[in-house]
Design a protein around this motif. Structure first.
Motif, PDB file in Angstrom:
ATOM      1  N   ALA A 244       0.819  -1.218   0.000  1.00 30.16           N
ATOM      2  CA  ALA A 244       0.000   0.000   0.000  1.00 30.16           C
ATOM      3  C   ALA A 244       0.849   1.264   0.000  1.00 30.16           C
ATOM      4  CB  ALA A 244      -0.935   0.002   1.214  1.00 30.16           C
ATOM      5  N   ARG A 245       2.117   1.159   0.372  1.00 33.87           N
ATOM      6  CA  ARG A 245       2.985   2.342   0.367  1.00 33.87           C
ATOM      7  C   ARG A 245       3.407   2.734  -1.045  1.00 33.87           C
ATOM      8  NH1 ARG A 245       7.918  -0.084   3.675  1.00 33.87           N
ATOM      9  NH2 ARG A 245       6.132  -1.034   4.715  1.00 33.87           N
ATOM     10  N   TRP A 246       3.242   1.818  -2.003  1.00 39.56           N
ATOM     11  CA  TRP A 246       3.689   2.080  -3.372  1.00 39.56           C
ATOM     12  C   TRP A 246       2.535   2.356  -4.331  1.00 39.56           C
ATOM     13  CZ3 TRP A 246       6.256  -3.036  -2.065  1.00 39.56           C
ATOM     14  CH2 TRP A 246       7.392  -2.804  -1.277  1.00 39.56           C
ATOM     15  N   PHE A 247       1.359   1.805  -4.046  1.00 36.32           N
ATOM     16  CA  PHE A 247       0.198   2.042  -4.909  1.00 36.32           C
ATOM     17  C   PHE A 247      -1.064   1.669  -4.137  1.00 36.32           C
ATOM     18  CE2 PHE A 247       1.913  -2.172  -5.771  1.00 36.32           C
ATOM     19  CZ  PHE A 247       0.816  -2.989  -5.570  1.00 36.32           C
ATOM     20  N   THR A 248      -2.211   2.152  -4.644  1.00 34.34           N
ATOM     21  CA  THR A 248      -3.499   1.866  -4.018  1.00 34.34           C
ATOM     22  C   THR A 248      -4.390   1.157  -5.021  1.00 34.34           C
ATOM     23  OG1 THR A 248      -3.327   3.858  -2.652  1.00 34.34           O
ATOM     24  CG2 THR A 248      -5.506   2.854  -2.859  1.00 34.34           C
ATOM     25  N   TRP A 249      -4.854  -0.047  -4.679  1.00 35.70           N
ATOM     26  CA  TRP A 249      -5.772  -0.773  -5.546  1.00 35.70           C
ATOM     27  C   TRP A 249      -7.113  -0.047  -5.597  1.00 35.70           C
ATOM     28  CZ3 TRP A 249      -3.437  -4.572  -8.091  1.00 35.70           C
ATOM     29  CH2 TRP A 249      -2.372  -5.255  -7.490  1.00 35.70           C
ATOM     30  N   GLN A 250      -7.693   0.056  -6.776  1.00 38.01           N
ATOM     31  CA  GLN A 250      -8.990   0.713  -6.929  1.00 38.01           C
ATOM     32  C   GLN A 250     -10.086  -0.262  -7.343  1.00 38.01           C
ATOM     33  OE1 GLN A 250      -9.461   3.615  -5.892  1.00 38.01           O
ATOM     34  NE2 GLN A 250      -7.418   4.496  -5.819  1.00 38.01           N
ATOM     35  N   HIS A 251      -9.887  -1.006  -8.402  1.00 37.94           N
ATOM     36  CA  HIS A 251     -10.923  -1.899  -8.912  1.00 37.94           C
ATOM     37  C   HIS A 251     -10.265  -2.968  -9.776  1.00 37.94           C
ATOM     38  CE1 HIS A 251     -14.309  -3.207 -11.541  1.00 37.94           C
ATOM     39  NE2 HIS A 251     -15.017  -3.022 -10.442  1.00 37.94           N
ATOM     40  N   ALA A 252     -10.863  -4.136  -9.807  1.00 36.37           N
ATOM     41  CA  ALA A 252     -10.342  -5.231 -10.631  1.00 36.37           C
ATOM     42  C   ALA A 252     -11.489  -5.885 -11.383  1.00 36.37           C
ATOM     43  CB  ALA A 252      -9.609  -6.253  -9.771  1.00 36.37           C
ATOM     44  N   GLU A 253     -11.187  -6.369 -12.554  1.00 32.95           N
ATOM     45  CA  GLU A 253     -12.194  -7.023 -13.386  1.00 32.95           C
ATOM     46  C   GLU A 253     -11.571  -8.247 -14.032  1.00 32.95           C
ATOM     47  OE1 GLU A 253     -15.290  -4.950 -16.129  1.00 32.95           O
ATOM     48  OE2 GLU A 253     -13.558  -5.468 -17.397  1.00 32.95           O
ATOM     49  N   LEU A 254     -12.290  -9.353 -13.963  1.00 30.70           N
ATOM     50  CA  LEU A 254     -11.823 -10.604 -14.541  1.00 30.70           C
ATOM     51  C   LEU A 254     -12.832 -11.026 -15.600  1.00 30.70           C
ATOM     52  CD1 LEU A 254     -10.373 -13.472 -12.359  1.00 30.70           C
ATOM     53  CD2 LEU A 254     -11.450 -13.904 -14.548  1.00 30.70           C
ATOM     54  N   THR A 255     -12.378 -11.201 -16.838  1.00 29.36           N
ATOM     55  CA  THR A 255     -13.268 -11.589 -17.930  1.00 29.36           C
ATOM     56  C   THR A 255     -12.689 -12.795 -18.659  1.00 29.36           C
ATOM     57  OG1 THR A 255     -12.169 -10.081 -19.490  1.00 29.36           O
ATOM     58  CG2 THR A 255     -14.056  -9.209 -18.258  1.00 29.36           C
ATOM     59  N   TRP A 256     -13.561 -13.539 -19.334  1.00 32.13           N
ATOM     60  CA  TRP A 256     -13.101 -14.683 -20.100  1.00 32.13           C
ATOM     61  C   TRP A 256     -14.031 -14.921 -21.288  1.00 32.13           C
ATOM     62  CZ3 TRP A 256     -15.181 -14.693 -15.263  1.00 32.13           C
ATOM     63  CH2 TRP A 256     -16.375 -15.409 -15.053  1.00 32.13           C
ATOM     64  N   ARG A 257     -13.456 -15.471 -22.376  1.00 27.97           N
ATOM     65  CA  ARG A 257     -14.227 -15.783 -23.573  1.00 27.97           C
ATOM     66  C   ARG A 257     -13.582 -16.974 -24.277  1.00 27.97           C
ATOM     67  NH1 ARG A 257     -12.308 -13.970 -28.516  1.00 27.97           N
ATOM     68  NH2 ARG A 257     -10.357 -12.790 -28.459  1.00 27.97           N
ATOM     69  N   ALA A 258     -14.395 -17.708 -24.983  1.00 27.32           N
ATOM     70  CA  ALA A 258     -13.932 -18.914 -25.674  1.00 27.32           C
ATOM     71  C   ALA A 258     -13.086 -18.559 -26.891  1.00 27.32           C
ATOM     72  CB  ALA A 258     -15.117 -19.773 -26.086  1.00 27.32           C
TER      73      ALA A 258
END
Length: 304
Positions: A244-258
């Motif tokens: 956390a001292r180097w960056f702050t996570w905001q949002h994550a998204e995981l997607t997949w397709r065939a």
């Protein structure tokens, strides 16, 4: 015939150690000894040797090595400063390592400019030297931060049918060995304890970091925010991790397709706020390291 020897160009005298060199080396050693004892008393003898004793010995050796050229002196002084900064920061030694190329570039660039101005007999132009500092003023309060909101994206094709991906993802991440060379070489903290599963809104995944020479571990808590076919969004509800001292996570998204009946393309996108400036230097570095970190997350999802 009498042979007359050609006159030879005078050679510069070899630099000798002076009382100032010994005094500086003694002060550096004393500084290191005090910190070494303090770290050992905290029960961290191994890290005391690596993060205190070794840098101090190197700095003391440089202090006892006279330099002849201006660039040699600047290199020695800059290296000693970086080594002592790593000792003093201890837990932030990785930041010193990442910043070292920038510090060397500024120090030697300034030295070269000053010498060029002196050789050109235009010493008055030295007033332009402070302008070299302007690119590094970003985020200092004098200059604004540039584009601190960033995104990293990693895509991987796995040998899993698309209809099985959600099932595997629902099992949650599992601890696994780090394969990324940059993460291993720099000793970047990675999760050592992982728990949680599920892909329903409100399900949580926890990534725990063990304490190390970089400092206390802490944890990162991600919560499933929304779900759609072939997509899962996460928000981060708590972050006490060392990263956390180097960056702050905001949002994550995981997607997949065939891709075909036996292969699926899986993509992880992570939005974060960069904590280090200037952007032109630390921006690309954090992109590379976070890209490797997201790749490690895909490894922990055991999709292969």
């Amino acid at each position: 015939m009498i042979q007359v020897d050609e006159p030879t160009a005078p050679t510069a005298p070899t630099p000798q150690r002076t009382t100032a060199h010994w005094t500086l080396a003694g002060l550096i050693t004393l500084f290191g000894l005090v910190l070494f004892i303090a770290v050992v008393r905290q029960g961290r003898a191994d890290s005391a040797v690596l993060f205190v004793a070794l840098p101090v010995l190197l700095a003391a050796a440089l202090a006892l090595t006279p330099r002849r050229t201006a660039h040699g002196k600047v290199f020695a002084a800059t290296t000693m400063a970086l080594l002592l900064a790593a000792v003093a920061l201890h837990e932030g030694a990785i930041c010193v390592i990442l910043a070292a190329p920038l510090v060397y570039a500024v120090a030697h660039g300034t030295t070269a400019l000053i010498r060029a101005l002196q050789d050109a007999n235009r010493a008055y132009a030295i007033v332009a030297v402070p302008l070299l500092l302007l690119p590094g003023m970003e985020g200092s309060g004098i200059a604004p931060r540039l584009d601190p909101e960033q995104r990293v994206e990693v895509t991987r094709v796995v040998e899993v049918p698309v209809d099985r991906v959600a099932e595997l993802l629902a099992a949650g991440p599992r601890p696994t060995a780090v394969r990324s060379a940059p993460l291993r070489l720099l000793g970047v903290p990675t999760p050592g304890q992982v728990s949680g599963d599920g892909l329903d809104p409100g399900d949580r995944w926890m990534f725990g970091y063990h304490g190390s020479a970089h400092g206390p571990g802490g944890h990162l808590l991600a919560e499933v925010e929304d779900v759609a076919p072939g997509r899962v969004g996460f928000r981060f509800v708590e972050d006490s991790s060392i990263t956390a001292r180097w960056f702050t996570w905001q949002h994550a998204e995981l997607t997949w397709r065939a891709i075909d009946p036996g292969h699926t393309e899986v993509t992880v996108r992570v939005d974060y706020t960069r904590g280090l400036d200037p952007s032109w230097y630390f921006g690309p570095i954090q992109q590379v390291l976070l890209g490797a970190g997201v790749g490690h997350l895909l490894d922990m999802l055991a999709l292969e």
